[in-house]
Design an enzyme around this catalytic site. Structure first.
Site, PDB file in Angstrom:
ATOM      1  N   SER A  11       0.846  -1.192   0.000  1.00 38.20           N
ATOM      2  CA  SER A  11       0.000   0.000   0.000  1.00 38.20           C
ATOM      3  C   SER A  11       0.882   1.243   0.000  1.00 38.20           C
ATOM      4  O   SER A  11       1.740   1.372  -0.869  1.00 38.20           O
ATOM      5  CB  SER A  11      -0.935  -0.056   1.204  1.00 38.20           C
ATOM      6  OG  SER A  11      -1.859   0.984   1.164  1.00 38.20           O
ATOM      7  N   HIS A  38      -2.467  -0.653  -3.593  1.00 31.58           N
ATOM      8  CA  HIS A  38      -3.608   0.250  -3.450  1.00 31.58           C
ATOM      9  C   HIS A  38      -3.365   1.516  -4.265  1.00 31.58           C
ATOM     10  O   HIS A  38      -2.353   2.183  -4.074  1.00 31.58           O
ATOM     11  CB  HIS A  38      -3.801   0.638  -1.984  1.00 31.58           C
ATOM     12  CG  HIS A  38      -4.279  -0.507  -1.134  1.00 31.58           C
ATOM     13  ND1 HIS A  38      -4.067  -0.557   0.222  1.00 31.58           N
ATOM     14  CD2 HIS A  38      -4.955  -1.634  -1.449  1.00 31.58           C
ATOM     15  CE1 HIS A  38      -4.602  -1.674   0.704  1.00 31.58           C
ATOM     16  NE2 HIS A  38      -5.143  -2.343  -0.296  1.00 31.58           N
ATOM     17  N   ASP A 131      -5.202  -4.218   5.468  1.00 32.32           N
ATOM     18  CA  ASP A 131      -5.547  -5.095   4.357  1.00 32.32           C
ATOM     19  C   ASP A 131      -4.401  -6.101   4.186  1.00 32.32           C
ATOM     20  O   ASP A 131      -3.233  -5.742   4.345  1.00 32.32           O
ATOM     21  CB  ASP A 131      -5.731  -4.252   3.080  1.00 32.32           C
ATOM     22  CG  ASP A 131      -6.427  -5.025   1.977  1.00 32.32           C
ATOM     23  OD1 ASP A 131      -7.045  -6.072   2.275  1.00 32.32           O
ATOM     24  OD2 ASP A 131      -6.352  -4.592   0.815  1.00 32.32           O
TER      25      ASP A 131
END
Ligand code: SAM
EC number: 3.1.1.61
Lengths: 197, 274
Positions: A11, A38, A131
Site C-alpha cells: 500500500s 492500493h 488489508d
C-alpha cells in the site's frame, strides 16, 4: 517444495518497493508474481509502463480471464477486485470495497490460497492499513509460504505489523533479503523441475 | 471471517439446489467470486458448513432471497467511467441521431444509476423524447429501487464530478431534488425508461434494439456463459447497432468478435457490422 505463484500486497510506500523488486529480479525468473497495490479509483496505468521499461520481466495489468504465465508480473487494475480461479486465470469484480480498498489484498490472497494451496508464496509489504492480514492468514492455513517485510525497514510499518500479529510468518525480512530469498526459491524451483521432468 | 475448507463439490451442490428450487442459474459464474460470496454469507449467518446452507436454501424463502442478493453484486455509480460517457457522446450519439426511434437496452442495470445517466445524456442531446430505454436486471429488489429513483446523497459529490468529467452540459443538481438524506431523480428522466425483470442466463432475446449497454456484468460469468450471452446480444442488436461493455471487459475472445468493428477500443464500444 515447488512454488507456482507469488502474491504481493502493498500500500503506501508501494511505488518505491515495487520499483526495487521489479528491477532486481533476473530475466530468467519464472514464478509468476501477482500484485495488489492500493491506488485511487481513477489512477491510470502509466506507472506500470514505467516499471515495465526498467524490468527484465514482463509487467502488465491483469486482464479478465487472462491465463497466468511464467516470467510475468501482474498488477491489479484500479477500482476492481482481482481474484484467481482454480484454472489459474484471473477474474475481476466490483464488489464493495474490502478494508476500504478496491482492489483489496485480502480478496486476492484468499482466492489465490484456494487456487494454489501450498504452492503459493504470500508477501505483505509496506502500508498503513490492515488489508492483507486476513489473506496472509488464509495462505498460511492452506500451507503456503508467508513472508512479511520487517516493519523496521518499511516506509509504512503498520500493514506488515498487522500481518505479523496475525500469523507466525515463515520469514520477516528486509526488502533486499526478500528479493534474494525469492531468487533462491526460483532457482530451487528450476532445479526441482529438472529433477522431476 | 472464519474459514473452513469447503470443497468445490459442496459449492456446486449448493448452486444446483438454488437452480433446481428457485430457477436462478449461477452454475457458470466465476467460481472464485461465487465462493467468496458464499463464504461471506456462511460467516454472517453463522453456518457450520455449506450443507447446512443447502437445506436452508431449500426450505427458507427469506434466506434464499438473501443469498440471491449476495450473489448479485449491485454496486454501481452514475457516470461511472466518465471517459466512457465522453466517448458515448462523441461516437455513439451521432449514430443514434440517424434513427427516427431509438431503443436502448441496459442489461444488468442494478439500481438504475446507469440508465438515469443515459437518460441525462439523451436529454442533453435532444434525443430522449424519441427513445425507449429498457433497463433490466434479474434482481427485483434492485429494480424496485431503480424505479423509485431515490438515491442516497452521500455519493452525489462524486457523481457530480463524474458528470462534469463526462462532458455534462448542465448543472448536475438540476436533475434531482433533495429530500433529507436522499435525492429524487426528476420525473422527466423516468418517463421513457421501462424497468423489467430479465435473466441473461435463462431468458431469451429481449427486444430488437439500437444500443446495448452491459457493463460489469460479464466479468462475473465464465467463458462459456460469456459467449452464450454475447450471442444473445448479437441477436438483439439491429445491423449497425452498438454494444458497450465495461472498461475491463473484452469481446476479443468471443466467437463473435469478427462480426463487430471497434468504435472505441479503450472504452470497449463495438458496432455490429452490416
Ligand atoms: C456490478 S452490477 C453492474 C451495474 C452497472 N451496469 C454498472 O456497470 O455500474 C451487475 C448487475 O448484474 C446483474 N446480474 C448478474 N447476473 C445477472 C443475470 N443472470 N441476469 C440479469 N442480471 C444479472 C446483477 O443483479 C447486478 O445488478
Amino acid at each position: 517444495m515447488h512454488y507456482e505463484a507469488i502474491v504481493i500486497g502493498v500500500s503506501s510506500g508501494g511505488m518505491n518497493v515495487l520499483k526495487i523488486i521489479s528491477a532486481a529480479l533476473p530475466i530468467d525468473f519464472k514464478i509468476p508474481i501477482i500484485i495488489v497495490q492500493h491506488v485511487g479509483a481513477h489512477s491510470d496505468s502509466k506507472w506500470i509502463q514505467l516499471l515495465n521499461e526498467k524490468s527484465n520481466l514482463l509487467i502488465k495489468e491483469a486482464d479478465e480471464k487472462e491465463k497466468i504465465e511464467k516470467g510475468t508480473m501482474y498488477i491489479a487494475a484500479p477500482n476492481y477486485h482481482l481474484l484467481i480461479e482454480k484454472d489459474k486465470t484471473f477474474s475481476l469484480s466490483i464488489d464493495e470495497r474490502v478494508n476500504f480498498a478496491r482492489p483489496s489484498i485480502d480478496v486476492l490472497f484468499e482466492s489465490a490460497a484456494e487456487a494454489y494451496r501450498e504452492k503459493l508464496i504470500g508477501i505483505v509489504l509496506t502500508g498503513s492499513n490492515n488489508d492483507g492480514t486476513k489473506g496472509i492468514i488464509r495462505i498460511k492455513e492452506c500451507g503456503g509460504l508467508t513472508i512479511i517485510q520487517d516493519p523496521k525497514t518499511a516506509e509504512s510499518p503498520y500493514m506488515p505489523k498487522s500481518a505479523i500479529d496475525g500469523i507466525e510468518a515463515d520469514y520477516i525480512l528486509s526488502l533486499e533479503d526478500i528479493v534474494e530469498l525469492l531468487i533462491k526459491i526460483d532457482n530451487q524451483n528450476n532445479n526441482f523441475n529438472k529433477l522431476y521432468k | 471471517m472464519q474459514y473452513k475448507d469447503t470443497s468445490d463439490l459442496e459449492i456446486s451442490l449448493l448452486l444446483e439446489a438454488i437452480y433446481r428450487k428457485h430457477g436462478y442459474d449461477f452454475r457458470q459464474y466465476s467460481q472464485a467470486h461465487i465462493r467468496r460470496r458464499i463464504m461471506n454469507r456462511m460467516a454472517i449467518s453463522g453456518f457450520e458448513d455449506v450443507s447446512q446452507m443447502q437445506s436452508k436454501v431449500l426450505n427458507d424463502e427469506i434466506f434464499a432471497s438473501e443469498l440471491l442478493q449476495d450473489l448479485s453484486i449491485t454496486v454501481t455509480e452514475m457516470f461511472r467511467d466518465p471517459a466512457f460517457y465522453r466517448s458515448l457522446r462523441e461516437k455513439v450519439i451521432p449514430i443514434l441521431k440517424t434513427y427516427p426511434f431509438i431503443k436502448i437496452w441496459h442489461a444488468g442495470c442494478a439500481t438504475g444509476e446507469e440508465a438515469y445517466s443515459m437518460a441525462i445524456v439523451l436529454q442533453e442531446e435532444g434525443l430522449y423524447d424519441r427513445t425507449t430505454i429498457y433497463a433490466t436486471d434479474f434482481n427485483q429488489l434492485a429494480l424496485n429501487q431503480a424505479k423509485d429513483g431515490i438515491f442516497s446523497n452521500k455519493m452525489i459529490k462524486e457523481y457530480t464530478t463524474n458528470y462534469q468529467l463526462s462532458g455534462g452540459k448542465e448543472s448536475f443538481s438540476s436533475y434531482y431534488t433533495s429530500s433529507y438524506d436522499n435525492v429524487i431523480m426528476n420525473q422527466s428522466l423516468k418517463k421513457n425508461i421501462v424497468w423489467a425483470n430479465h435473466n441473461l442466463v435463462t431468458d431469451s432475446v429481449f427486444a430488437e434494439v439500437n444500443l446495448i449497454l452491459c457493463r460489469n456484468v460479464l466479468i462475473y460469468f465464465d467463458k462459456n456463459l460469456q459467449n452464450k450471452v454475447q450471442s444473445l446480444f448479437f441477436n438483439s442488436l439491429i445491423n449497425g447497432g452498438v454494444l458497450c461493455l465495461g472498461s475491463k471487459e473484452s469481446l476479443r475472445f468471443s466467437d463473435l468478435y469478427e462480426k463487430y468493428m471497434e468504435l472505441d477500443t479503450k472504452q470497449r464500444i463495438f458496432k455490429k457490422k452490416y
